[in-house]
Design a protein around this motif. Structure first.
Motif, PDB file in Angstrom:
ATOM      1  N   TYR A  46      20.223  34.747  47.358  1.00 44.21           N
ATOM      2  CA  TYR A  46      20.657  33.367  47.622  1.00 44.21           C
ATOM      3  C   TYR A  46      20.266  32.505  46.454  1.00 44.21           C
ATOM      4  CZ  TYR A  46      15.761  33.233  49.115  1.00 44.21           C
ATOM      5  OH  TYR A  46      14.403  33.365  49.155  1.00 44.21           O
ATOM      6  N   TRP A  47      20.838  31.317  46.414  1.00 38.97           N
ATOM      7  CA  TRP A  47      20.507  30.386  45.335  1.00 38.97           C
ATOM      8  C   TRP A  47      19.174  29.737  45.654  1.00 38.97           C
ATOM      9  CZ3 TRP A  47      22.854  30.083  40.807  1.00 38.97           C
ATOM     10  CH2 TRP A  47      24.141  30.606  40.688  1.00 38.97           C
ATOM     11  N   ASP A  48      18.231  29.970  44.782  1.00 38.67           N
ATOM     12  CA  ASP A  48      16.964  29.277  44.917  1.00 38.67           C
ATOM     13  C   ASP A  48      17.126  27.998  44.114  1.00 38.67           C
ATOM     14  OD1 ASP A  48      14.435  28.278  44.354  1.00 38.67           O
ATOM     15  OD2 ASP A  48      13.545  30.213  44.784  1.00 38.67           O
ATOM     16  N   LYS A  49      17.086  26.872  44.810  1.00 42.35           N
ATOM     17  CA  LYS A  49      17.496  25.627  44.136  1.00 42.35           C
ATOM     18  C   LYS A  49      16.658  25.337  42.897  1.00 42.35           C
ATOM     19  CE  LYS A  49      19.865  23.699  47.984  1.00 42.35           C
ATOM     20  NZ  LYS A  49      19.417  24.035  49.324  1.00 42.35           N
ATOM     21  N   VAL A  50      15.342  25.530  42.991  1.00 39.84           N
ATOM     22  CA  VAL A  50      14.480  25.196  41.852  1.00 39.84           C
ATOM     23  C   VAL A  50      14.728  26.176  40.722  1.00 39.84           C
ATOM     24  CG1 VAL A  50      12.127  24.799  41.106  1.00 39.84           C
ATOM     25  CG2 VAL A  50      12.780  24.344  43.474  1.00 39.84           C
TER      26      VAL A  50
END
Ligand code: GTP
Ligand code: MG
Length: 555
Positions: free
Chosen positions: A537-541
């Protein structure tokens, strides 16, 4: 194998009910091949090597799948996608415009098969893998810069006449595009700007363009332009006689064998061409009349289109085809090969980067589930386009990244994947879906760990199987896995379920593993990735800094 309380999610998996006509066309189009051909500096308007590569892939597809009888492909150079040309084609071929606008992808291959015995997705997946694996043979000096991918759609032919009309249409498009592009590029090469060249061609008729080529460039279109560009390429099966051995008296023993060949013809939809081929009239039926014109709208009505329900989570689950054999041939470690799993994970991360509507992915063994956000409008939610694009892209990545993960192992043959799309109306059901896959991962992994441990300890495979049959693992049911998957994505405050007791069954099998391995708590010391699968998944940081998705094994 698994049988858990999450199994009910299977009822959401409705089978695609495609009516069973005799003939199915799977049309495969490049995904933004305009960009692909620019990045890889294909010659304009046609690159012979690039076309040969496509033909090699079509040949491989026909060799791989017995039900596929015929394919027709051409390169659709459309780098200057102006309305101009749409107008032009519109004039020359009534009501063609909507189709032309759709086929701006530079390649188009129609694969004709008999009955619906073969899953159409396998074709697009195998085609893509072949494209990547055969690239080096055709372009030894050029690196493949990024993963090419295709998408497919299905046209069900109610009769052989529909197929004939379809072929008329495709070859007409090939001819028109190629003639236009030849003129355009000759004008540009002679010093005209793109705009000027387009202005000259505006309103021109077929005959005018032939004249222009002859008068200005001394080109006789029919004689000087190779047939592979003008006519497209047919790939088909024929029968040849092979000498299998010689008798004692020296007489040869012959056997008929099917062989895939490529041919070019001015009019592939003519009776003369079609009926003269050995297999085509036999397998697909003869053409009874010649046909010169067809209405694309008529053909469009046969296109099979299925849309995924709006406002639901879409899960695309892909699964390696015959990976049991693939893993044997490539000597994957048993029961888990960390590199093979890392390769799958890396491909999944690539898929998330390519399709921004995918918010989460979960993978185990040779399968991966990709979750598209509820409001996604990817390909206007057309099932076949979404699934084929994801499957094709994943296959492409897998073939491309192979050397990165197995630098000392040659890929023996192109792998391919199957896929399906399922809609889930709520977060709870989506989570249950993911839990179902994770329970499956756990149960299979424990079973496989015990099985291979028994084999390593000296038991035969059948004895190990027999031993485990009576064992309790298969009944291992609900609640052994705590599922806590990416709740943050779903933006709903779902409470964690209490961690249930694994119970004695789990204990028994862990004891078996401890005993066989001589290690205390053996199973729980196995890598998380083996026991619980992987999530991407996209890890926002992190994504802000590194700009690629994170892969994790979630407990
Ligand atoms: P279809 O999907 O029906 O075409 O069959 P399949 O042969 O792909 O089997 P399935 O998808 O049911 O299961 C995946 C198979 O891939 C497993 O049974 C294993 O044989 C193989 N496999 C997947 N991952 C690994 C791995 O890490 N190591 C080894 N040795 N085999 C693996
Ligand atoms: Mg499989």
């Amino acid at each position: 194998m698994a049988n858990s309380k999450y199994e009910y999610v299977k009822s959401f998996e409705v089978e695609d009910e495609i009516m069973l006509p005799n003939i199915i066309i799977v049309r495969v189009d490049g995904r933004d091949f305009r960009r692909f051909s620019e990045v890889h500096e294909f010659e304009k308007p046609n690159d012979k090597k690039a076309l040969e590569l496509l033909n090699e892939c079509a040949k491989a597809v026909l060799e791989q799948f017995p039900d596929i009888i015929f394919s027709y492909g051409f390169s659709d150079e459309y780098s200057f996608g102006t309305n101009e040309r749409v107008d032009l084609i519109f004039k020359e071929f009534s009501r063609q415009a909507s189709y032309v606008a759709e086929t701006s992808d530079k390649i188009s291959i129609s694969i004709i098969m008999l009955l619906m015995n073969q899953d159409t997705l396998l074709i697009v997946s195998f085609f893509t893998s072949c494209y990547v694996t055969k690239w080096k043979a055709l372009f030894p000096q050029k690196d493949l810069r990024y993963a090419p991918s295709l998408r497919s759609r299905v046209i069900c032919c109610a009769s052989v006449e529909v197929l004939q009309a379809y072929l008329v249409w495709r070859q007409y498009e090939c001819h028109l595009n190629n003639q236009y592009d030849t003129c355009l590029w000759k004008l540009i090469q002679s010093g005209k700007s793109q705009k000027e060249a387009e202005e000259i061609l505006k309103g021109s008729q077929k005959q005018d363009r032939n004249e222009l080529l002859y008068q200005c460039f001394n080109i006789n279109y029919k004689k000087d332009i190779p047939e592979i560009f003008r006519q497209g390429t047919c790939t088909l099966k024929t029968e040849v006689e092979d000498i299998v051995k010689y008798k004692d008296d020296g007489c040869p023993v012959k056997r008929l064998r099917r062989k895939v060949i490529t041919v070019h013809s001015e009019n592939i939809a003519s009776r003369r061409f079609w009926n003269d081929q050995l297999c085509l009239p036999k397998e697909l039926g003869p053409f009874t009349e010649d046909l010169n014109k067809t209405m694309p709208e008529y053909l469009k009505s046969f296109q099979y289109e299925n849309k995924l329900m709006p406002c639901t989570w879409i899960v695309i689950r892909i699964d390696g085809c015959h990976f049991h054999r693939f893993s044997e041939v490539h000597e994957f470690e048993k029961p888990n090969d960390a590199q093979a799993l890392n390769l799958m994970n890396s491909c999944a991360a690539g898929v998330l980067e390519e399709f921004r509507d995918i918010v989460f992915a979960y993978g185990v063994s040779d399968e991966y589930s990709f979750v598209l956000k509820k409001e996604s409008q990817l390909y206007r939610r057309h099932t076949s386009e979404i699934v084929s694009a994801v499957v094709s892209f994943f296959s492409s990545m897998y073939a491309m990244k192979w050397n990165e993960f197995f630098p000392h192992k040659e890929m023996k043959y192109p792998p391919y994947f199957d896929g399906r799309a399922v809609c889930y109306p709520s977060c709870e059901i989506l989570l249950d879906y993911l839990a179902w896959r994770q329970v499956d991962c756990h149960i299979n992994n424990q079973y496989n760990s015990c099985f291979w441990m028994l084999v390593k300890s000296g038991k035969s495979k059948s004895a190990a199987q027999q031993y485990l049959k009576g064992f309790c693992f298969l009944k291992l049911g609900d609640g052994v896995i705590r599922y806590k998957m990416a709740l943050w994505i779903l933006k709903e405050d779902i409470q964690d379920e209490p961690f249930e007791n694994e119970g004695t069954q789990a204990q028994e099998k862990n004891e078996l593993l401890d005993q066989l391995s001589g290690t205390i708590d053996y199973y729980n010391k196995l890598p998380l990735m083996f026991r619980q699968g992987s999530s991407v998944y996209w890890d926002k940081v992190i994504s802000f800094l590194l700009s690629h998705p994170t892969t994790k094994s979630i407990t």
